[in-house]
Design a protein around this motif. Structure first.
Motif, short mmCIF file in Angstrom:
data_model
loop_
_atom_site.label_atom_id
_atom_site.label_comp_id
_atom_site.label_asym_id
_atom_site.label_seq_id
_atom_site.Cartn_x
_atom_site.Cartn_y
_atom_site.Cartn_z
N ASN B 48 65.08 49.17 9.34
CA ASN B 48 64.19 50.02 10.12
C ASN B 48 62.86 49.32 10.40
O ASN B 48 62.40 49.26 11.54
CB ASN B 48 63.97 51.33 9.35
N ILE B 59 60.82 63.20 15.48
CA ILE B 59 60.88 63.75 14.13
C ILE B 59 61.82 64.95 14.15
O ILE B 59 61.55 65.96 14.79
CB ILE B 59 59.48 64.17 13.64
N SER B 60 62.94 64.77 13.47
CA SER B 60 63.93 65.84 13.44
C SER B 60 63.45 66.97 12.51
O SER B 60 62.81 66.72 11.50
CB SER B 60 65.25 65.27 12.93
N ARG B 61 63.76 68.21 12.87
CA ARG B 61 63.40 69.30 12.00
C ARG B 61 64.61 69.82 11.23
O ARG B 61 64.55 70.88 10.61
CB ARG B 61 62.74 70.42 12.81
N SER B 62 65.67 69.05 11.29
CA SER B 62 66.88 69.46 10.58
C SER B 62 66.67 69.31 9.07
O SER B 62 65.98 68.39 8.61
CB SER B 62 68.05 68.59 11.04
N ALA B 65 67.63 66.05 7.39
CA ALA B 65 66.76 64.89 7.49
C ALA B 65 65.74 64.83 6.36
O ALA B 65 65.17 63.78 6.08
CB ALA B 65 66.04 64.90 8.84
N GLY B 68 65.88 62.16 3.37
CA GLY B 68 65.57 60.82 3.87
C GLY B 68 64.09 60.66 4.12
O GLY B 68 63.47 59.67 3.72
N TYR B 69 63.50 61.68 4.77
CA TYR B 69 62.05 61.63 5.02
C TYR B 69 61.27 61.55 3.72
O TYR B 69 60.31 60.79 3.58
CB TYR B 69 61.62 62.88 5.80
N PRO B 228 58.58 58.28 10.44
CA PRO B 228 59.45 59.29 9.85
C PRO B 228 59.07 59.51 8.39
O PRO B 228 58.96 58.55 7.62
CB PRO B 228 60.85 58.67 9.97
N TYR B 233 57.10 65.39 9.27
CA TYR B 233 57.99 66.55 9.33
C TYR B 233 57.16 67.83 9.31
O TYR B 233 57.33 68.72 10.14
CB TYR B 233 58.96 66.51 8.15
N SER B 245 60.84 75.71 8.68
CA SER B 245 60.78 74.28 8.38
C SER B 245 59.57 73.94 7.52
O SER B 245 59.65 73.11 6.62
CB SER B 245 60.71 73.47 9.68
#
Lengths: 446, 583
Positions: B48, B59-62, B65, B68-69, B228, B233, B245
């Protein structure tokens, strides 16, 4: 002597203040350490004992004069010496074995050899089975054994000891001293000379072949003699007691007679200032206690006996006796304290009258208190800043000693109600008995 | 003992012990698993970071994720911490051992730790991105450096202070037995400083989270930097108003902090116990199950035996031999002196140059801007002190109440510790959401936000102070019937005073820093702000107005340093002098 291991020639220690004024800690001193001998250095606190020891080991350089190691300057050598410290100075995070191995590690010795030597020396000092213990798990006596083991493991030619038994209780100290002497006399330790600093007179006479007595302000040699008694020594023997008494006498006699001629000359040429009256560090409570003791007895007491009766070190007792003498409450002759009529009056008085008598004595005999009193009375606001006092003292003493002198003068002056000390604003204020009678009356009124 | 001794001579003897290690197989399996995941992690991160720069990281809000964040954020903090540690060791060692350097290094440290770290952010980011223009590494380095500047000062100060307080006898023992500098460092300096370093490390890392939240995602003029991580997040969730979230993010944060506490800090504190300089063993020793497990892992101790020990051994003997060859003497003092002078001249030239440049830049400020700066300074000054007052007003009674009841303290202290370790920056979105619902503006809201981050320092210290008041003094009060107000005036307030001052000093520093984030906030696509120096710093970063940014930062740093000198230091001295219980 030609075969001396360490020779000190006119070593001197002084500190130079920013204004160029020199404060002498140790006057020029000659000394030598010879093989096969135990030398004891005796003296009250502030006589520069530790300073001298540190110069002889090469830890600190003398301000002038030379220290020679086998005839050559010690700074250009790595002298083979070791120190046993009063505070043990063990590394708390290393266990016993690691502590003893550390000096060998510093020599770059291989692990196996290191371990072998450390185990052997631990065995010698009786620490078998404690190898993996940490210092905090050990008693004081055991800790000092580790200190000895760490010192002996390097096979030092000279073993230095800085008040090695002072931090231990009486019985433990006695036991450890005995074992040390056994090792020394049976040549079980790889050391050819011992230099021990102490303020315990009996200890010095028990151990040493030669005793050097230091005086203070500045430190200088007052006496230097051999102890020709056979080992092991008996505390009860007449010859032993004679030595102890003689040292008490030397240590309690007024100091001026013993200033060596050299020191007087050099001191005179360097610092033309007048001799300052140094206060012994005793509290009014201690002074009163001693006077009561003398008063209750037949008014006189041998200091040696007094010290052992109170189980006090001469180092703790002497300042109190000197204070009584300075205030005119007692006299000191041939190691014997004798109460004066003033002292007897003080001892017999009640709380309030004691303060009055103390005040009279202090204003009559103590220069610095006289000086403060007259300055305070002359000033319109009857107060002076602390710095006035510090300025006077700074010329004569090191910073630590200045603080001690200040504390003592404060405690005497406040007790005598000559002045009040306001530490917040750093000022001394005249205590006027006319305006503040409550102050004095309070404790007595009850 | 003897067994161990033989083992050291031939490490391979241990092989014969391996099959019999049934009891400690679990820890060993864990170690192995950890090694594998570590290796995988390094690979992924390298891929990365060395990849090309991604200007707009999505930036995913799942929820998936999140782990990992969290791991990436943790990695940034770890690297920053290791950097801080390295800096600390060098800076502290030099300052403690070189009296010339010491005279400059220590006051410098004092000033540096007063500078609000967040105002470094824009400069640091730009410099790093310029340094690695084509790699993601630049942005990462910027974030790491920023966290570093937030962590390092108190650690360096603690290390320096520890080195200066090594007992004289211990130093002399090392000198008389001719320890090499390496042996001194390993066997005296480091162990002696260990406990202080551990506690300051904990504080620093907690502070690191605070800054991480702010610097993983920020806007500088036209450029939008995103990394990330947990911070980005939370910010993304906040700016879209996604409450679910936000809550998940905060929950993850708490889990990470608790795990860190259990797996890193507790073991390290328990291990650090052996470095306590004490005459007798204390009865109440901190313990950690993780440490016990690690100590029982044979593979770990075997690894230590074949790696750490031989390395240490050979280093020690290498430096010992070198030290023996050249006995303590003046090693070309003239050359050293010359070098020191050159360094000094270069440093002075650099200082003059940069001061000149700053002055040139600042002379471009117009009257309106200058006036605005001072009005803002006054606003933030009032706000910070209002925060301290409010903080003290509720924490003093509560802290004393907790501290006086040992049972309560046992329950409340760990809870408060967790609450305090959640970075206030992570909670900002939630508080802001509530504030907006209630219709309050940011001028009051920012006080609450600042309070959120700083009140804990006061609370902890008050609890500690109340617990330190000797029981016999409390008994004296009840014997003489000293009650209520009189009891507070005569016993409690003087008793907790030194602790209260310590808490307030720390809180004050934290409050100034927090004002930078609290007075200016992007939320749900809107920008909320109020008058204040912190708002100016944030907005100047947003607009890329370096002149104003620089002026505001200097003003804030100067204010903090001045307040420290004029108020806190004298109070601190007074507390030490008059109100400390001697024991």
């Amino acid at each position: 002597m030609a075969n001396a291991i360490i020779v000190a020639r006119a070593v001197e220690k002084f500190y130079t203040q920013p204004d160029g004024n020199r404060i002498e800690v140790l006057a020029p001193t000659d000394l030598e350490i010879c093989p096969g001998k135990i030398v004891a250095l005796l003296g009250p606190s502030g006589s520069g004992k530790s300073t001298l020891l540190r110069m002889l080991t090469g830890l600190s350089a003398p301000s002038s004069g030379d220290v020679l190691w086998h005839g050559e300057p010690i700074a250009s050598h790595s002298p083979n010496v070791a120190i046993v410290f009063q505070s043990f100075a063990l590394f708390p995070w290393l266990n016993v074995l690691e502590n003893v191995e550390a000096p060998l590690e510093a020599k770059g010795m291989a692990a196996i050899e290191r371990r072998k030597r450390a185990l052997k020396i631990l065995d010698t000092v009786g620490l078998d089975g404690f190898e993996t213990a940490y210092p905090k798990e050990l008693s004081g006596g055991m800790k000092q054994r580790v200190g000895f083991a760490r010192a002996l493991v390097v096979e030092p030619e000279v073993l230095f000891m800085d008040e090695p038994f002072s931090a231990l209780d009486v019985l433990t100290a006695e036991n450890l001293r005995g074992e040390l002497m056994e090792l020394w006399l049976n040549k079980k330790m790889p050391t050819s000379a011992i230099f021990v600093v102490t303020h315990n007179i009996e200890e010095a006479v028990l151990l040493a072949d030669r005793i050097i007595v230091l005086g203070k302000n500045p430190g200088h040699i007052r006496a230097d003699f051999e102890i020709a008694l056979s080992q092991p020594r008996n505390r009860k023997a007449a010859a032993f007691i004679e030595f102890v008494d003689r040292i008490y006498e030397i240590m309690t006699q007024p100091d001026t007679e013993h200033v060596p001629a050299a020191a007087v000359q050099m001191g005179a040429s360097r610092s033309p200032k007048r001799k300052y009256q140094m206060l012994p560090h005793a509290r009014p409570g201690g002074i009163a206690g001693l006077l009561e003791l003398l008063h209750d007895g037949d008014g006189r007491e041998d200091l040696y006996r007094l010290a052992s009766r109170l189980s006090m070190d001469v180092d703790d007792l002497l300042p109190i006796v000197e204070s009584c003498v300075m205030l005119g409450f007692a006299t000191l002759k041939d190691g014997e304290a004798q109460i004066t009529p003033d002292g007897a009056a003080f001892a017999g008085a009640d709380i309030l009258n004691r303060k009055v008598l103390f005040r009279d004595a202090a204003l009559k005999h103590i220069t610095i208190l006289q000086c403060i009193d007259s300055v305070l009375k002359a000033k319109s606001n009857h107060s002076i800043p602390e710095e006035f006092f510090h300025d006077i003292l700074d010329e004569h003493f090191t910073q630590d000693e200045v603080d001690l002198q200040f504390d003592t003068a404060m405690s005497w002056g406040r007790y005598a109600e000559i002045f009040d000390h306001d530490p917040e604003n750093g000022r001394l204020i005249l205590t006027d008995p006319a305006t503040e009678p409550a102050d004095a009356a309070n404790p007595g009124a009850a | 003992m003897k067994m161990d001794h033989k083992g050291a001579l031939s490490p391979y003897r241990l092989w014969s012990l391996l099959p019999r290690m049934g009891a400690s197989r679990l820890p060993d399996a864990l170690m192995f698993g950890m090694a594998i995941s570590l290796f995988y992690g390094v690979l992924m991160v390298a891929r990365n970071w060395l990849g090309p720069i991604t200007p707009q990281v999505e930036i995913s809000r799942s929820l998936l994720a999140l782990p990992g964040y969290a791991a990436l954020s943790l990695l940034r903090i770890t690297i920053a911490y290791l950097l801080s540690l390295a800096f600390t060791l060098v800076y502290g060692y030099v300052a403690a051992n070189n009296s010339t350097a010491e005279r400059f290094m220590i006051p410098l440290l004092d000033v540096l730790q007063s500078i609000p770290v967040l105002s470094f952010l824009p400069g640091v980011m730009l410099a790093m991105v310029a340094l690695f223009p084509t790699r993601q590494l630049g942005v990462e380095m910027g974030a790491i450096l920023l966290i570093f500047t937030g962590q390092v000062w108190n650690m360096a100060f603690s290390f320096y202070a520890s080195l200066k307080s090594v007992p004289r006898d211990m130093r002399e023992a090392a000198k008389i037995y001719r320890f090499s500098w390496w042996q001194r460092f390993i066997e005296i300096d480091l162990p002696f400083a260990a406990i202080g370093l551990v506690w300051n490390s904990m504080m620093s890392v907690a502070g690191g989270w605070f800054f991480l939240m702010a610097c993983e995602m920020f806007v500088l003029g036209p450029r939008d930097f995103r990394l990330p991580g947990l911070g980005s997040y939370l910010q993304t969730a906040a700016s879209t108003g996604d409450v679910r979230s936000i809550l998940w993010g905060v929950a993850t944060m708490i889990v990470v902090i608790v795990l860190l506490d259990q797996f890193v800090w507790r073991p390290v504190i328990a291990w650090g116990e052996k470095f306590k300089v004490e005459q007798v063993e204390s009865t109440d020793v901190p313990r950690s199950w993780v440490l016990t497990m690690l100590q029982h892992s044979r593979s770990l101790s075997y690894m230590g035996k074949i790696t750490v020990r031989p390395i240490r051994e050979s280093l020690t003997s290498y430096f010992a031999r070198r030290h023996q060859v050249q006995p303590a003497g003046p090693t070309s003092a003239a050359a050293k002196n010359w070098m020191a002078r050159t360094v000094g001249v270069i440093a002075i030239a650099a200082i003059i140059y940069s001061v000149f440049q700053v002055l040139v830049l600042l002379s471009g400020l117009n009257h309106a801007e200058a006036a605005q700066l001072f009005v803002s300074l006054a606003a933030t000054f009032l706000r910070v002190n209002a925060t301290l007052l409010i903080g003290a007003a509720w924490t003093i009674p509560v802290g004393v109440w907790i501290g006086f009841s040992p049972r309560l303290a046992r329950i409340a202290q760990p809870m408060a510790q967790i609450a305090a370790s959640i970075p206030a920056t992570a909670l900002f979105p939630i508080v802001l959401l509530i504030l907006i619902k209630m219709g309050g503006g940011l001028s009051i809201g920012s006080v609450i936000l600042i309070l959120l981050g700083t009140q804990w320092y006061i609370l902890f210290n008050v609890i500690a102070g109340a617990m330190a008041i000797p029981t016999d003094l409390k008994e004296v009060c009840s014997v003489f019937g000293i009650k209520s107000a009189e009891r507070w005036r005569k016993l409690i307030l003087p008793g907790i005073f030194p602790y209260l001052v310590t808490g307030l000093v720390t809180a004050s520093g934290g409050a100034w820093n927090a004002s930078i984030i609290a007075e200016y906030f992007h939320f749900k696509g809107q920008t909320f702000f109020t008058t204040g120096l912190g708002a100016i710093i944030s907005r100047a970063s947003d607009d890329g107005n370096f002149k104003l940014l620089l002026a505001a930062t200097i003003l804030m740093a100067a204010t903090v340093v001045t307040v420290n000198r004029l108020v806190w230091r004298p109070l601190y001295a007074l507390a030490e002098d008059r109100f400390r219980f001697e024991n």
